[in-house]
Each structure stands twice: as C-alpha cells, then as structure tokens.
Enzyme design. Structure first.
Site: not given
Ligand code: NAI
Ligand code: 3SL
Ligand code: ZN
Length: 435
Positions: A119, A181, A204, A227, A249, A252, A319-320, A353, A407, A412
């Site tokens: 994803y 989806q 997200n 994040t 950060q 995000h 996370e970081h 990142d 046992e 067995h």
């Molecule tokens: N933990 C990690 O390693 C990383 C985490 N992240 C996180 O990824 C996330 C990216 O988020 P987004 O920009 O939103 O992109 P995303 O691609 O994760 O989500 C977008 C999708 O969310 C869905 N969506 C939106 N509102 C909705 C609702 N109300 N109900 C159900 N589905 C819904 C839509 O289908 C849309 O395609 C951020 O929270 C960021 O912090 C990003 C990079 C690394």
């Molecule tokens: O959660 C993460 O790792 C993000 O900080 C990565 S990025 O900045 O969205 O590329």
């Molecule tokens: Zn970042």
C-alpha cells in the site's frame, strides 16, 4: 515529581479507534461480498475516481516521460540506498543446518512470500518514498508478484511520480485504488491480482485498521498508521532545530502526535515558544494539519534525570525517535522501544523518511514495544526441516512415545511405536508414560 507536562495531549491514538474499526469492517464486508464493483463504488465515494483501476504500461511510460530528470535522479538515489540497506539486512539472515545427534539433522530454510501487496498512501501527500520502501524491499526479498495499491486523484489517477517509482522499484502491477478498498483489492485478489500473502505499507487510520482486521487471513508487516515522533533533547540541543523537527513531522496529519522529552525546562520553554510560528509559516494544507496535531496530540515533558527521559521515551515507544543530546552512545545503548532511531542533530527523521536507506514503514501507536519496522525479513518465512537415519531416530522415537503418552496423545505415541517396531524388529522398548 519525575515527569512534568508543560503540554499534555487532549487525544491519543486510541481516541477514535472504536469508530474506525466499525467503519473499516463494514467496507471490508461489502467488498468481500460485492467484489470489484463494490471496491470501485468506494473509489468513487472516497476519492471521486471512476477511471480504470489496473494502471497500464502506456500510462506508466507516460508518467515517466512527464517527470523532470532531476526528480528521477533523486528517486533513483533514494532507491539505491534503500535497496542496498535491504540487501545488507537480507545477508544477516541465513539458512542453517545442525546435526542434533549423529545422523539426525535439523535445519532452517528461508522462503520468500509469493505475493506481496504494497500500500502506497496518497490521500494528503503523494508518498513516493513509501513506494520505494515497500516495493524495493519486497523485490530484494524475492517475492514473485508485487502489487501496489495507491489512491487515485479525481480525473488524473495515481500521481505520476508514484507510478514511475513503483515501476522502477519492481512492481508487477499497480492499482489505482486507495484506502480500505485498495487493501481489500490486494487481500481478496480483485482486478486480476493474485491474493496477497502479505500486505505491507503505511497509511491512515483506515488503512492501518484494514490490515489489522485482515491479519491472520493474510500476513501484515505491522500496525503502521498515523505517523508519530518523539524528540529527546537536552540543554545542549538547538531549540530551533528541535522545534523544526517536531513541526516537520506534525504536518503528516491532524492525528500525528509529536512529543518532546527533555531534562531542560529552559529548552522546553524555547521550543514551545517557537513551534506555533513555524506551524503558521507552513503552506496549506500542511499548516492546518500541523496546527491540529500540535494542539490536540503534542506533548512536552520535562524530566528530572536523563534516565527518566529514557524511561519516558520507552513508555511512548515512538515510531521515530530523535536524540539531540550529549553522549549519543549512552542513548543508543539505553533506549529500547522505537521504530527507527536518529542519533544527533546531524541527521533527522526526514532523512530516514525519504532517502537515507533505512525503511520508513515503521510501527506506530506504541507497536514499537513489540516490533521493528518493515525490513526484508518481514517478507521472508524462516521455516524448519528435519531428516534422520533410522538409527538416529531411535532415541527421538522413544522420547516422543513416552512424552506423547504422558500428555494423553496416544495417536502421536503410536506414530513413534510403529517406526520402532519396523526399524528395530525383535527389540523391546519401554514406551509407557513416565509418571
Ligand atoms: N507508519 C508509517 O510508517 C507511515 C505512516 N504514514 C501515514 O500514512 C497516512 C497517509 O494518510 P492519507 O494521506 O490519508 O493517505 P492514505 O492513502 O493512507 O488514505 C487515503 C484513503 O483514505 C480513505 N478514506 C478517507 N476518508 C475516509 C473515511 N472517512 N472512511 C474510510 N476511508 C476513508 C480513502 O479511500 C483514501 O483513498 C498518514 O497518517 C501518515 O502519517 C505515512 C508514511 C509512513
Ligand atoms: O511515518 C513515517 O515513516 C513517515 O514520516 C514517512 S513520510 O515522511 O511520509 O515519507
Ligand atoms: Zn515524515
């Protein structure tokens, strides 16, 4: 008091968890029942997209042609670093074999997952780097089929730089499908994809929850949701850099926590004074995200000792984790719970990142208590095997029969008995349970 909160969060990662679970479960159920049409309906509903789902070769080539060479060079630079780091990690895992007893061999083998679903988030920002982190790592691991799902923009589809990057890093197919989806399409094998054996990648709260619910039916890397970032800083740290790193950060999303833990009240006050101005200077929508994240989720904590600072950081299991303090070796040795550690002012979370080489798909919401981030190892199954001569199997058979009987597992026990009788005819064995 060992911990003083100069700023306390109003919300945590748990705040909306129950509502999110309900929403995601409903979407998964509807897509499982309704298949591709149901997935497409959600793409229209959430992303206002009704174009083609499986990105074509011509679309990928057009995307590549539309990008400036300098951007492609930067993507290649980052890809090269992440690939080389993944290769180095792969080399730390090896197949092995031991002769447990003369003639009885046991070994471990490493087998890549066949079908990986990656994803690549793209709701607020176009996460090109996430395509590098996931696809490259799956490719180095040796997965046979790598699918990517990423949110399309209305009319235009997946961002061209994500298409270029996913293709460069080795994706076999790319779906213009985001959110739950997108995850469901890869897990359920929609749009001509093989059903994913493992789903990886950040997203997200909806994406992370979809992976969590599907875990068991399909493997996942970890819980990699919104994040979060923690900075440890002492009196030697530069408050402007600490504040910039926290705000950087926080952009995000509205639900991305940033935490400062320090043993210097003076530094904490300076950072708190600087952060609002840095947030205000961001463009939209970054400013609004960072402002909400700072208001609702950020914390600033002052501790009496560096040991208490370290213990606090471990409790948050961020996370970081960035350390801007003296004696970095002490912190490296002491800290135990984080997804990725950034030691010293000379590096920063954004380097990891985007381009440094370590993976940015990392555990959030405290999951760093029990797991690290995405690595080539997440795609590799460490399996075991055994083989024996008839003579070497005798002591194992005797122990197996007696333990099984103790046992209560007579079936067995008899699988050992029958071999002893066949391989050592005429010998008498004491096969009763030892009580
Ligand atoms: N933990 C990690 O390693 C990383 C985490 N992240 C996180 O990824 C996330 C990216 O988020 P987004 O920009 O939103 O992109 P995303 O691609 O994760 O989500 C977008 C999708 O969310 C869905 N969506 C939106 N509102 C909705 C609702 N109300 N109900 C159900 N589905 C819904 C839509 O289908 C849309 O395609 C951020 O929270 C960021 O912090 C990003 C990079 C690394
Ligand atoms: O959660 C993460 O790792 C993000 O900080 C990565 S990025 O900045 O969205 O590329
Ligand atoms: Zn970042």
């Amino acid at each position: 008091m060992p911990r003083t909160y100069l700023k306390k969060a109003l919300k945590t990662a748990e705040s909306d968890a129950a509502a999110v679970t309900g929403i995601v479960q409903t979407i998964l159920d509807e897509i499982e029942a309704g298949g591709e049409e149901a997935a497409k309906a959600y793409a229209e509903k959430f992303d206002r997209y009704d174009g083609n789902i499986v990105v074509t070769r011509a679309e990928i080539e057009a995307a590549a042609a539309s990008l400036p060479q300098k951007l492609k060079d930067d993507i290649r630079f980052a890809h090269d670093n992440i690939r080389r780091f993944a290769e180095a990690q792969k080399a730390t895992l090896s197949e092995t074999e031991i002769e447990i007893a003369p003639g009885f061999f046991a070994g471990q083998k490493i087998i890549p997952c066949q079908a990986a679903g990656c994803y690549v988030p793209g709701g607020r920002y176009s996460h090109v780097a996430s395509a590098i982190m996931t696809v490259t790592t799956a490719r180095v691991a040796g997965c046979q089929h790598i699918a990517v799902a990423s949110p399309p923009r209305p009319e235009t589809g997946v961002h061209p730089a994500i298409l270029y990057t996913a293709d460069l890093c080795g994706a076999d197919s790319i779906l213009a499908m985001g959110g739950v989806q997108g995850v469901a399409s890869m897990a359920f094998g929609l749009f001509g994809q093989p059903k994913a054996d493992i789903l990886v990648g950040p997203g997200n709260q909806f994406v992370a929850e979809a992976k969590r619910i599907l875990f068991g039916r399909v493997g996942i890397d970890m819980f990699a949701g919104p994040t979060d970032s923690l900075v440890i800083a002492d009196a030697s740290a530069d408050p402007e850099i600490v504040a910039a790193d926290l705000v950087g950060q926080a952009e995000h999303g509205y639900n991305s926590p940033v935490w400062l833990v320090t043993d210097s009240g003076a530094l904490a006050e300076k950072v708190m004074a600087l952060a609002p101005g840095l947030i205000d200077s961001l463009p939209e929508p970054n400013r609004a995200s960072a402002e909400a994240a700072w208001r609702d989720y950020a914390e600033v904590i002052v501790c009496d000792t560096i040991e208490e600072v370290a213990a606090t950081a471990d409790d948050y299991a961020p996370e970081h984790l960035s350390v801007q303090a003296e004696n970095l070796d002490w912190w490296l040795a002491r800290l135990k719970c984080y997804g990725s550690l950034f030691l010293g002012e000379e590096t920063t979370v954004a380097y990891g990142d985007k381009a440094a080489g370590t993976n940015h798909v990392l555990p959030t919401s405290g999951a760093a208590r029990y797991t690290g981030g995405l690595s080539v190892h997440k795609f590799l199954k460490v399996v075991t095997w055994q083989r024996s001569s008839r003579d070497a199997s005798k002591p194992v058979a005797l122990a197996t029969a007696r333990i099984s009987r103790l046992e209560g597992m007579e079936g067995h026990a008899r699988t050992a008995d029958i071999r002893l009788a066949k391989y050592f005819p005429g010998e008498n064995f004491d096969l009763a349970a030892v009580e």
